[in-house]
Design a protein around this motif. Structure first.
Motif, short mmCIF file in Angstrom:
data_model
loop_
_atom_site.label_atom_id
_atom_site.label_comp_id
_atom_site.label_asym_id
_atom_site.label_seq_id
_atom_site.Cartn_x
_atom_site.Cartn_y
_atom_site.Cartn_z
N ILE A 267 0.85 -1.19 0.00
CA ILE A 267 0.00 0.00 0.00
C ILE A 267 0.89 1.24 0.00
N SER A 268 0.41 2.27 -0.68
CA SER A 268 1.19 3.50 -0.83
C SER A 268 1.22 4.30 0.46
N ARG A 269 2.01 5.32 0.47
CA ARG A 269 2.13 6.17 1.65
C ARG A 269 0.79 6.74 2.08
N SER A 270 0.02 7.18 1.13
CA SER A 270 -1.27 7.80 1.45
C SER A 270 -2.35 6.77 1.78
N GLY A 271 -2.13 5.55 1.35
CA GLY A 271 -3.14 4.52 1.50
C GLY A 271 -4.10 4.44 0.34
N ASN A 272 -3.89 5.27 -0.67
CA ASN A 272 -4.82 5.32 -1.79
C ASN A 272 -4.58 4.25 -2.85
N TYR A 273 -3.40 3.66 -2.86
CA TYR A 273 -3.06 2.68 -3.89
C TYR A 273 -2.60 1.39 -3.23
N THR A 274 -3.10 0.29 -3.76
CA THR A 274 -2.70 -1.02 -3.26
C THR A 274 -2.33 -1.93 -4.42
N TYR A 275 -1.59 -2.97 -4.09
CA TYR A 275 -1.17 -3.96 -5.08
C TYR A 275 -1.12 -5.29 -4.36
N TYR A 276 -1.71 -6.32 -4.96
CA TYR A 276 -1.81 -7.61 -4.30
C TYR A 276 -1.18 -8.71 -5.13
N ALA A 277 -0.72 -9.74 -4.43
CA ALA A 277 -0.21 -10.92 -5.10
C ALA A 277 -1.34 -11.66 -5.80
N TYR A 278 -0.95 -12.48 -6.78
CA TYR A 278 -1.94 -13.16 -7.61
C TYR A 278 -2.88 -14.06 -6.82
N PHE A 279 -2.41 -14.61 -5.69
CA PHE A 279 -3.20 -15.62 -4.98
C PHE A 279 -4.23 -14.99 -4.04
N VAL A 280 -4.17 -13.69 -3.84
CA VAL A 280 -5.00 -13.03 -2.85
C VAL A 280 -6.49 -13.21 -3.11
N LYS A 281 -6.94 -12.99 -4.32
CA LYS A 281 -8.32 -13.24 -4.74
C LYS A 281 -9.37 -12.65 -3.81
N SER A 282 -9.15 -11.42 -3.41
CA SER A 282 -10.10 -10.60 -2.64
C SER A 282 -10.26 -11.03 -1.18
N ARG A 283 -9.61 -12.06 -0.72
CA ARG A 283 -9.71 -12.42 0.69
C ARG A 283 -8.85 -11.54 1.59
N PHE A 284 -7.87 -10.88 1.00
CA PHE A 284 -6.95 -10.05 1.76
C PHE A 284 -7.19 -8.58 1.41
N THR A 285 -7.20 -7.74 2.42
CA THR A 285 -7.36 -6.31 2.20
C THR A 285 -6.35 -5.55 3.05
N ILE A 286 -5.58 -4.70 2.38
CA ILE A 286 -4.59 -3.89 3.09
C ILE A 286 -5.09 -2.45 3.15
N THR A 287 -5.02 -1.88 4.33
CA THR A 287 -5.38 -0.47 4.51
C THR A 287 -4.30 0.21 5.35
N LYS A 288 -4.34 1.53 5.33
CA LYS A 288 -3.33 2.32 6.05
C LYS A 288 -4.01 3.55 6.62
N ASP A 289 -3.86 3.71 7.90
CA ASP A 289 -4.44 4.87 8.59
C ASP A 289 -3.31 5.71 9.16
N ASN A 290 -2.96 6.76 8.45
CA ASN A 290 -1.83 7.58 8.88
C ASN A 290 -2.13 8.34 10.18
N ALA A 291 -3.40 8.61 10.42
CA ALA A 291 -3.77 9.31 11.66
C ALA A 291 -3.53 8.41 12.88
N LYS A 292 -3.66 7.10 12.68
CA LYS A 292 -3.44 6.15 13.77
C LYS A 292 -2.08 5.49 13.69
N ASN A 293 -1.28 5.90 12.71
CA ASN A 293 0.07 5.33 12.55
C ASN A 293 0.04 3.80 12.46
#
Length: 122
Positions: free
Chosen positions: A51-77
């Motif tokens: 996930i990017s610094r801002s949290g706006n962009y993500t990239y997943y491995a081929y096997f993920v198939k929507s079961r995995f979700t990455i998020t980033k909350d900079n306010a909560k570090n």
């Protein structure tokens, strides 16, 4: 010095959901893009997603198939890896990593955590 720390692992049942967390100390969290990796017993470490610094962009491995979700909350570090519909084959040590490079496709990371164990029973 930058320190990366994961938490949230444990023993769960197949079909459960789990959310792993990752924090950074030593430098502002918002200056890092983050990645998640895992290493199953007897296997090499593999990339899960990033996930990017801002949290706006993500990239997943081929096997993920929507079961995995990455998020980033900079306010909560904190960055998160949500895993749904867990399977026994998801059993692994999950690692969080950080880098100043904001390219989510780059697998070269500067700092690594110690990992958190996720065990999925059938």
């Amino acid at each position: 010095q930058v320190q990366v720390t994961e938490s949230g692992g444990g023993l769960v049942q197949a079909g459960d959901s789990l959310r792993l967390s990752c924090t950074i100390s030593g430098r502002p969290f918002s200056m890092f893009s983050m990645g998640w990796f895992r290493q199953a017993p007897g296997k090499t470490r593999e990339f899960v997603g990033s996930i990017s610094r801002s949290g706006n962009y993500t990239y997943y491995a081929y096997f993920v198939k929507s079961r995995f979700t990455i998020t980033k909350d900079n306010a909560k570090n904190t960055a998160y890896l949500q895993i749904d519909s867990l399977k026994p084959e998801d059993t692994a040590v999950y690692y969080c990593a950080s880098k100043s490079n904001n390219n989510v496709f780059s697998l070269k990371y500067d700092y690594w955590g110690q990992g958190t164990q996720v065990t999925v029973s059938s």
